[in-house]
Design an enzyme around this catalytic site. Structure first.
Site, PDB file in Angstrom:
ATOM      1  N   SER A 112      -9.168   0.972  -4.728  1.00 47.66           N
ATOM      2  CA  SER A 112      -8.690   0.898  -6.106  1.00 47.66           C
ATOM      3  C   SER A 112      -9.404  -0.238  -6.820  1.00 47.66           C
ATOM      4  O   SER A 112      -9.259  -1.408  -6.445  1.00 47.66           O
ATOM      5  CB  SER A 112      -7.181   0.648  -6.137  1.00 47.66           C
ATOM      6  OG  SER A 112      -6.805   0.215  -7.431  1.00 47.66           O
ATOM      7  N   MET A 131      -3.319   1.895 -17.166  1.00 52.18           N
ATOM      8  CA  MET A 131      -1.988   1.419 -17.590  1.00 52.18           C
ATOM      9  C   MET A 131      -2.019   1.173 -19.097  1.00 52.18           C
ATOM     10  O   MET A 131      -3.003   0.642 -19.623  1.00 52.18           O
ATOM     11  CB  MET A 131      -1.637   0.121 -16.860  1.00 52.18           C
ATOM     12  CG  MET A 131      -1.735   0.226 -15.339  1.00 52.18           C
ATOM     13  SD  MET A 131      -1.150  -1.267 -14.526  1.00 52.18           S
ATOM     14  CE  MET A 131      -1.740  -0.971 -12.838  1.00 52.18           C
ATOM     15  N   MET A 138      -0.831   5.698 -15.422  1.00 50.20           N
ATOM     16  CA  MET A 138       0.496   5.081 -15.545  1.00 50.20           C
ATOM     17  C   MET A 138       0.733   4.883 -17.035  1.00 50.20           C
ATOM     18  O   MET A 138       0.700   3.763 -17.553  1.00 50.20           O
ATOM     19  CB  MET A 138       0.529   3.756 -14.770  1.00 50.20           C
ATOM     20  CG  MET A 138       0.630   3.962 -13.266  1.00 50.20           C
ATOM     21  SD  MET A 138       0.109   2.518 -12.327  1.00 50.20           S
ATOM     22  CE  MET A 138      -1.655   2.825 -12.271  1.00 50.20           C
ATOM     23  N   MET A 198       4.349   6.536  -4.747  1.00 52.04           N
ATOM     24  CA  MET A 198       4.168   5.096  -4.971  1.00 52.04           C
ATOM     25  C   MET A 198       4.938   4.336  -3.884  1.00 52.04           C
ATOM     26  O   MET A 198       6.140   4.529  -3.711  1.00 52.04           O
ATOM     27  CB  MET A 198       4.699   4.680  -6.348  1.00 52.04           C
ATOM     28  CG  MET A 198       3.876   5.147  -7.537  1.00 52.04           C
ATOM     29  SD  MET A 198       2.121   4.724  -7.504  1.00 52.04           S
ATOM     30  CE  MET A 198       2.160   2.930  -7.409  1.00 52.04           C
ATOM     31  N   GLY A 208       2.215  -1.015 -11.518  1.00 55.08           N
ATOM     32  CA  GLY A 208       1.913  -2.028 -12.533  1.00 55.08           C
ATOM     33  C   GLY A 208       0.980  -3.123 -12.047  1.00 55.08           C
ATOM     34  O   GLY A 208       0.233  -3.674 -12.837  1.00 55.08           O
ATOM     35  N   GLY A 267      -1.426  -4.813  -8.545  1.00 54.26           N
ATOM     36  CA  GLY A 267      -1.917  -4.783  -7.177  1.00 54.26           C
ATOM     37  C   GLY A 267      -1.315  -5.929  -6.388  1.00 54.26           C
ATOM     38  O   GLY A 267      -0.689  -6.834  -6.956  1.00 54.26           O
TER      39      GLY A 267
END
Ligand code: DX5
Ligand code: ZN
Length: 229
Positions: A17, A46, A80, A149, A154, A156
């Site tokens: 990621s 996000m 997200m 999830m 929101g 890491g």
């Protein structure tokens, strides 16, 4: 239909990621993990509403698309965001090969899944830690992958939520054959074999890869244990 993404999503993959990468040298960091074998790059989008932070938009997907595709890889975009139907086309046009969205973010799950597929990408449905497995409902027949999830979305670097193991097993049992199961949050060399054992085949790892001194070696270490569940 995105045949490269379908092929990769049918196997076991560790997905670095880029949320935890050094954005000042994003291309180099992606090249490093791909040289170590990574073929699915996870991109966390996000919007500052569905979750507080604002991160990445289609411009970054577009900036990475040729590099990742030329190296035989694909881009997995995790939305997200609220109202994902308003943004899906921008991400598929930018080169996303797989796009996932949250069941908590829209009442129009099947429509968003169709929209993603019409854009030539695989469609994924995400559920938060507080959302029951049943929330996937009838949509399980309309998606290419489900994403569990294993932290609250929101940020890491959060610790893996242990109850995610049982949840993954329950999701795997509900999903039709051929629907991949992704897990996101707190995955490292310790938790990777456990999530794989519970049925996950796509393992997102952010801080455990890009937070390490040597991201390529960290990727390889997680990949080595990812299929040992
Ligand atoms: C969190 C993101 C994750 C994040 C995972 O909301 O969806 O993809 O990058 O980071 P780690 O692997 O550090 O938990
Ligand atoms: Zn993610």
């Amino acid at each position: 239909m995105n045949s490269r993404a379908s092929e990769l999503f049918a196997g076991v993959e560790v997905l670095p990621s880029i949320l935890s990468s050094d954005f000042a040298k994003l291309g180099e960091q992606v090249a490093e993990v791909m040289a170590a074998g990574a073929r699915v790059i996870h991109v966390d989008v996000m919007d500052g509403h569905f979750v507080p932070p604002i991160t990445i938009g289609p411009l970054i997907v577009s900036a990475l698309a040729d590099q990742v595709h030329d190296a035989g890889g694909v881009l997995d975009v995790h939305l997200m965001i609220e109202q994902p139907d308003r943004q899906v086309d921008n991400f598929t046009a930018a080169g996303a090969d797989a796009v996932s969205f949250h069941v908590e973010a829209t009442p129009h799950v099947n429509r968003v899944a169709s929209q993603i597929r019409e854009g030539g990408a695989l469609a994924g449905l995400v559920i938060n830690p507080g959302t029951p497995v049943d929330a996937m409902g009838a949509a399980v027949g309309e998606i290419d992958y489900a994403l569990c999830m294993s932290v609250n979305p929101g940020w890491g670097g959060q610790p893996f939520i242990p109850a995610s193991i049982d949840k993954l097993a329950a999701m795997r049992a509900l999903l039709p054959d051929g629907v991949a199961l992704e897990v996101d949050g707190g995955v490292d060399a310790v938790t990777a074999p456990k999530v794989a054992g519970a049925g996950a085949n796509l393992l997102v790892a952010g801080s455990a890869v890009f937070g390490a001194a040597d991201p390529a070696a960290a990727y390889a270490a997680i990949a080595a244990v990812a299929s040992n569940g």
